[in-house]
Design a protein around this motif. Structure first.
Motif, PDB file in Angstrom:
ATOM      1  N   GLU A  69       0.834  -1.199   0.000  1.00  0.00           N
ATOM      2  CA  GLU A  69       0.000   0.000   0.000  1.00  0.00           C
ATOM      3  C   GLU A  69       0.873   1.255   0.000  1.00  0.00           C
ATOM      4  O   GLU A  69       0.570   2.237  -0.678  1.00  0.00           O
ATOM      5  N   VAL A  70       1.972   1.221   0.766  1.00  0.00           N
ATOM      6  CA  VAL A  70       2.911   2.348   0.792  1.00  0.00           C
ATOM      7  C   VAL A  70       3.506   2.552  -0.598  1.00  0.00           C
ATOM      8  O   VAL A  70       3.613   3.682  -1.081  1.00  0.00           O
ATOM      9  N   ILE A  71       3.890   1.455  -1.252  1.00  0.00           N
ATOM     10  CA  ILE A  71       4.488   1.549  -2.587  1.00  0.00           C
ATOM     11  C   ILE A  71       3.501   2.165  -3.574  1.00  0.00           C
ATOM     12  O   ILE A  71       3.852   3.063  -4.341  1.00  0.00           O
ATOM     13  N   VAL A  72       2.249   1.695  -3.552  1.00  0.00           N
ATOM     14  CA  VAL A  72       1.235   2.228  -4.473  1.00  0.00           C
ATOM     15  C   VAL A  72       1.020   3.716  -4.216  1.00  0.00           C
ATOM     16  O   VAL A  72       0.938   4.515  -5.156  1.00  0.00           O
ATOM     17  N   SER A  73       0.974   4.122  -2.945  1.00  0.00           N
ATOM     18  CA  SER A  73       0.712   5.530  -2.627  1.00  0.00           C
ATOM     19  C   SER A  73       1.913   6.428  -2.928  1.00  0.00           C
ATOM     20  O   SER A  73       1.742   7.598  -3.243  1.00  0.00           O
ATOM     21  N   SER A  96      -2.542  -5.692  -5.590  1.00  0.00           N
ATOM     22  CA  SER A  96      -2.450  -6.965  -6.318  1.00  0.00           C
ATOM     23  C   SER A  96      -1.609  -6.826  -7.590  1.00  0.00           C
ATOM     24  O   SER A  96      -1.191  -7.830  -8.165  1.00  0.00           O
ATOM     25  N   ASP A  97      -1.331  -5.582  -8.011  1.00  0.00           N
ATOM     26  CA  ASP A  97      -0.466  -5.345  -9.172  1.00  0.00           C
ATOM     27  C   ASP A  97       1.014  -5.414  -8.807  1.00  0.00           C
ATOM     28  O   ASP A  97       1.857  -5.409  -9.682  1.00  0.00           O
ATOM     29  N   VAL A  98       1.321  -5.449  -7.497  1.00  0.00           N
ATOM     30  CA  VAL A  98       2.695  -5.345  -7.022  1.00  0.00           C
ATOM     31  C   VAL A  98       3.182  -6.687  -6.477  1.00  0.00           C
ATOM     32  O   VAL A  98       2.469  -7.355  -5.737  1.00  0.00           O
ATOM     33  N   LYS A  99       4.393  -7.047  -6.862  1.00  0.00           N
ATOM     34  CA  LYS A  99       5.083  -8.207  -6.284  1.00  0.00           C
ATOM     35  C   LYS A  99       6.330  -7.667  -5.595  1.00  0.00           C
ATOM     36  O   LYS A  99       7.083  -6.903  -6.191  1.00  0.00           O
ATOM     37  N   LEU A 100       6.547  -8.056  -4.351  1.00  0.00           N
ATOM     38  CA  LEU A 100       7.750  -7.676  -3.614  1.00  0.00           C
ATOM     39  C   LEU A 100       8.667  -8.877  -3.544  1.00  0.00           C
ATOM     40  O   LEU A 100       8.237  -9.974  -3.194  1.00  0.00           O
ATOM     41  N   GLN A 148       2.966  -5.998 -12.063  1.00  0.00           N
ATOM     42  CA  GLN A 148       2.368  -6.928 -13.014  1.00  0.00           C
ATOM     43  C   GLN A 148       0.855  -6.807 -12.919  1.00  0.00           C
ATOM     44  O   GLN A 148       0.223  -7.494 -12.132  1.00  0.00           O
ATOM     45  N   PRO A 149       0.274  -5.893 -13.705  1.00  0.00           N
ATOM     46  CA  PRO A 149      -1.180  -5.740 -13.663  1.00  0.00           C
ATOM     47  C   PRO A 149      -1.862  -7.030 -14.084  1.00  0.00           C
ATOM     48  O   PRO A 149      -1.377  -7.721 -14.986  1.00  0.00           O
ATOM     49  N   PRO A 150      -2.950  -7.373 -13.417  1.00  0.00           N
ATOM     50  CA  PRO A 150      -3.654  -8.601 -13.794  1.00  0.00           C
ATOM     51  C   PRO A 150      -4.226  -8.505 -15.194  1.00  0.00           C
ATOM     52  O   PRO A 150      -4.683  -7.446 -15.619  1.00  0.00           O
ATOM     53  N   ILE A 151      -4.169  -9.611 -15.921  1.00  0.00           N
ATOM     54  CA  ILE A 151      -4.739  -9.676 -17.268  1.00  0.00           C
ATOM     55  C   ILE A 151      -6.249  -9.693 -17.131  1.00  0.00           C
ATOM     56  O   ILE A 151      -6.799 -10.414 -16.314  1.00  0.00           O
ATOM     57  N   SER A 152      -6.915  -8.883 -17.931  1.00  0.00           N
ATOM     58  CA  SER A 152      -8.377  -8.850 -17.854  1.00  0.00           C
ATOM     59  C   SER A 152      -8.933 -10.207 -18.274  1.00  0.00           C
ATOM     60  O   SER A 152      -8.305 -10.970 -18.987  1.00  0.00           O
ATOM     61  N   GLU A 153     -10.112 -10.491 -17.792  1.00  0.00           N
ATOM     62  CA  GLU A 153     -10.748 -11.790 -18.074  1.00  0.00           C
ATOM     63  C   GLU A 153     -10.909 -12.019 -19.583  1.00  0.00           C
ATOM     64  O   GLU A 153     -10.727 -13.110 -20.072  1.00  0.00           O
TER      65      GLU A 153
END
Length: 118
Positions: free
Chosen positions: A35-39, A53-57, A92-97
């Motif tokens: 959340e800190v990274i996104v903000s 969910s777009d972020v992998k650490l 890594q944004p999730p691929i849309s359905e």
């Protein structure tokens, strides 16, 4: 938790720039770090994460789980008292359905006979 030392972290982005360093409590969850990274994601960078969910650490070659705490994820090898730990950030944004379904159809084998008649 009065005896616990804060952990100093910086987050390395894909282009080599960093977010941080900042100090975090060992009981902080990986989800809260995301959340800190996104903000704090730099506004001038393209392809920024929209959600956690777009972020992998990644720390010491391992992808960290959102439900784990920093204390559970710490790798004791190479820890230096007072040192800054660098975690790598992968977006890594999730691929849309729809795209996911199209990819599955495109990748599925077609029903063809591979027999040879002599």
């Amino acid at each position: 938790m009065a005896g616990e030392e804060l952990i100093e972290l910086k987050f390395r982005l894909f282009d080599g720039t960093d977010i941080g360093p900042n100090k975090y409590n060992p009981s902080s969850s990986i989800g809260s770090l995301k959340e800190v990274i996104v903000s704090q994601w730099p506004k001038d960078k393209e392809n920024g994460p929209k959600t956690i969910s777009d972020v992998k650490l990644i720390n010491a070659g391992k992808i960290l789980e959102n439900s784990k705490t920093l204390a559970e994820c710490r790798i004791p090898v190479g820890d230096l008292p007072g040192g800054v730990i660098t975690m790598h950030v992968v977006v890594q944004p999730p691929i849309s359905e729809k795209k996911n379904a199209e990819k599955l159809v495109a990748d599925s084998p077609t029903n063809r006979c591979s027999c040879s008649i002599l």
